[in-house]
Design an enzyme around this catalytic site. Structure first.
Site, short mmCIF file in Angstrom:
data_model
loop_
_atom_site.label_atom_id
_atom_site.label_comp_id
_atom_site.label_asym_id
_atom_site.label_seq_id
_atom_site.Cartn_x
_atom_site.Cartn_y
_atom_site.Cartn_z
N ASP A 122 1.18 -1.80 -38.03
CA ASP A 122 -0.18 -2.36 -38.01
C ASP A 122 -1.15 -1.32 -38.55
OD1 ASP A 122 -0.85 -0.65 -35.85
OD2 ASP A 122 -0.05 -2.12 -34.43
N LYS A 172 -1.20 -6.68 -39.53
CA LYS A 172 -0.68 -7.52 -38.44
C LYS A 172 -1.84 -8.28 -37.80
CE LYS A 172 0.17 -5.83 -34.14
NZ LYS A 172 0.83 -5.04 -33.08
N THR A 208 6.21 -6.88 -32.41
CA THR A 208 5.62 -6.19 -33.56
C THR A 208 6.72 -5.60 -34.44
OG1 THR A 208 3.62 -5.65 -32.32
CG2 THR A 208 4.11 -4.24 -34.22
N ARG A 264 -4.81 0.31 -24.15
CA ARG A 264 -5.03 -0.64 -25.25
C ARG A 264 -6.34 -1.41 -25.06
NH1 ARG A 264 0.93 -3.15 -25.23
NH2 ARG A 264 0.73 -2.43 -23.08
N GLN A 265 -6.79 -1.55 -23.81
CA GLN A 265 -8.06 -2.26 -23.58
C GLN A 265 -9.17 -1.20 -23.57
OE1 GLN A 265 -8.19 -5.63 -23.33
NE2 GLN A 265 -10.39 -5.71 -23.12
N ARG A 276 -2.73 -10.59 -34.46
CA ARG A 276 -2.18 -11.04 -33.17
C ARG A 276 -3.17 -12.01 -32.54
NH1 ARG A 276 1.35 -8.67 -28.93
NH2 ARG A 276 1.42 -6.66 -29.94
N ASP A 318 5.60 3.68 -34.46
CA ASP A 318 4.55 3.05 -33.65
C ASP A 318 4.32 3.89 -32.40
OD1 ASP A 318 2.62 1.20 -33.09
OD2 ASP A 318 3.95 -0.53 -32.98
N GLU A 343 0.86 -1.19 0.00
CA GLU A 343 0.00 0.00 0.00
C GLU A 343 0.89 1.23 0.00
OE1 GLU A 343 -2.84 0.26 3.14
OE2 GLU A 343 -4.07 -1.38 2.37
C1 R5P Z 1 -0.52 -2.20 -30.96
O1 R5P Z 1 -1.57 -1.99 -31.54
C2 R5P Z 1 0.46 -1.12 -30.63
O2 R5P Z 1 0.38 -0.04 -31.52
C3 R5P Z 1 1.87 -1.66 -30.64
O3 R5P Z 1 2.21 -2.06 -31.94
C4 R5P Z 1 1.98 -2.86 -29.73
O4 R5P Z 1 1.43 -2.59 -28.48
C5 R5P Z 1 3.43 -3.28 -29.58
O5 R5P Z 1 3.46 -4.43 -28.78
P1 R5P Z 1 4.66 -5.45 -28.85
O6 R5P Z 1 5.93 -4.66 -28.74
O7 R5P Z 1 4.43 -6.33 -27.67
O8 R5P Z 1 4.56 -6.21 -30.11
#
Ligand code: R5P
Length: 309
Positions: free
Chosen positions: A168, A192, A236, A93-94, A194, A228, A36
């Site tokens: 992507d 891409k 990626t 991302r979520q 995944r 990215d 905590e």
């Molecule tokens: C995904 O949509 C993001 O833009 C990045 O490409 C992704 O989070 C990269 O993740 P990682 O390095 O694990 O492939």
């Protein structure tokens, strides 16, 4: 104005404070044996505009809790306004339900950020352009693309002979903006896939609907610049490098805003086909995660420019 920092990215907070002609104001952040946190602002903030700098990677759970507590402490102590600078907004991302039964983590984070009582949030290169609309408090959404364009021009006087590559389809908007900043440099995007259960990536083709991308390859661009929003495992980037090499690209450079950099990333990026990997200091990178090909560009100046009262 007073600048406070959580414990996630003090070097960036110090740079921001310095550029504002200030020093970081003191906070006490105490960690109990069960992890905590207790947070205490150690300076008078009555009627002050307060900046709280806290990135949320690594350890997003701990770092978010610290941020919530810092905002609460500033509010209870009578701050006039509270601006949270969260260069990397964890859980972004979520942002929707990908598979039935999942939580929308970002929605929970946004509700909590709003509930703790900040006046404004400043962040950088969100994963999706739609995220700011989900907030009911003002958001300043900065980008590192201007910094990247400047660095590309500095490194490559012949930058027009490059091709920009999104690894992507989600990054197409990003490379279109960067292309505009680079006087219309050609761009393309990789399709891409995944596997959400295993994390396995397959990047084996280019999007066929981007004429500029095809033109880039027809022009025999020998240099590819992958862009990215973040690098986590690095998989990626590695998959994109492999596809580019198979397509005759000789030199690959990578620009990504957020160095999330999981443990395996260092090794696989260092041994990848990329010649250099540029990231920003939106997330602090400890020495043990750094590697020779890595170069860090600072977003401090962009943040300071946005801190206008
Ligand atoms: C995904 O949509 C993001 O833009 C990045 O490409 C992704 O989070 C990269 O993740 P990682 O390095 O694990 O492939």
């Amino acid at each position: 104005m007073k600048v406070f920092s959580g414990s996630s990215n003090k070097p960036l907070a110090e740079k921001i404070a310095k550029k504002l002609g200030l020093e970081l104001s003191p906070v006490e952040i105490f960690t109990f044996p069960d992890n905590e946190r207790r947070v205490r602002i150690e300076e008078d903030v009555v009627d002050e505009d307060i900046i709280i700098v806290q990135s949320t990677s690594p350890n997003p759970n701990d770092n978010y809790m610290e941020l919530f507590f810092l905002v609460d402490a500033a509010q209870r102590s009578g701050a006039k306004s509270i601006t949270a600078v969260v260069p990397y907004l964890g859980y972004q991302r979520q942002d929707h339900v990908f598979r039935t039964g999942e939580a929308v983590s970002l929605d929970v984070i946004i509700k909590t950020l709003e509930a703790v009582g900040m006046d404004k949030l400043i962040t950088i290169d969100l994963h999706s352009i739609k995220i700011p609309e989900l907030f009911k408090i003002p958001i300043v959404h900065l980008t590192a693309l201007g910094i990247f364009a400047g660095k590309i021009k500095e490194l490559f006087p012949d930058y027009k002979n490059s091709i920009l590559v999104s690894p992507d389809m989600g990054g197409i908007r990003r490379i279109k903006i960067l292309s505009e900043l680079l006087d219309g440099v050609a761009y393309t995007a990789i399709v891409k896939d995944r596997d959400l259960a295993t994390g396995d990536i397959s990047s084996n083709r280019f999007d066929q609907d981007l004429p500029a991308g095809r033109q880039g390859f027809q022009n025999n661009a020998k240099r590819a610049i992958i862009v990215d929003d973040m690098i986590s495992t690095g998989r990626t980037i590695v998959a994109a490098c492999d596809l580019l090499i198979q397509n005759g690209i000789a030199e690959i450079f990578v620009f990504a805003t957020h160095p999330v950099l999981s443990n395996e990333a260092k090794g696989i990026l260092q041994s990848s086909k990329a010649l250099k990997v540029f990231v920003t200091d939106s997330i602090d990178i400890p020495d043990e995660k750094r590697f020779n090909k890595l170069e860090v560009l600072s977003v401090a100046e962009e943040i300071v420019k946005s801190l206008k009262f």
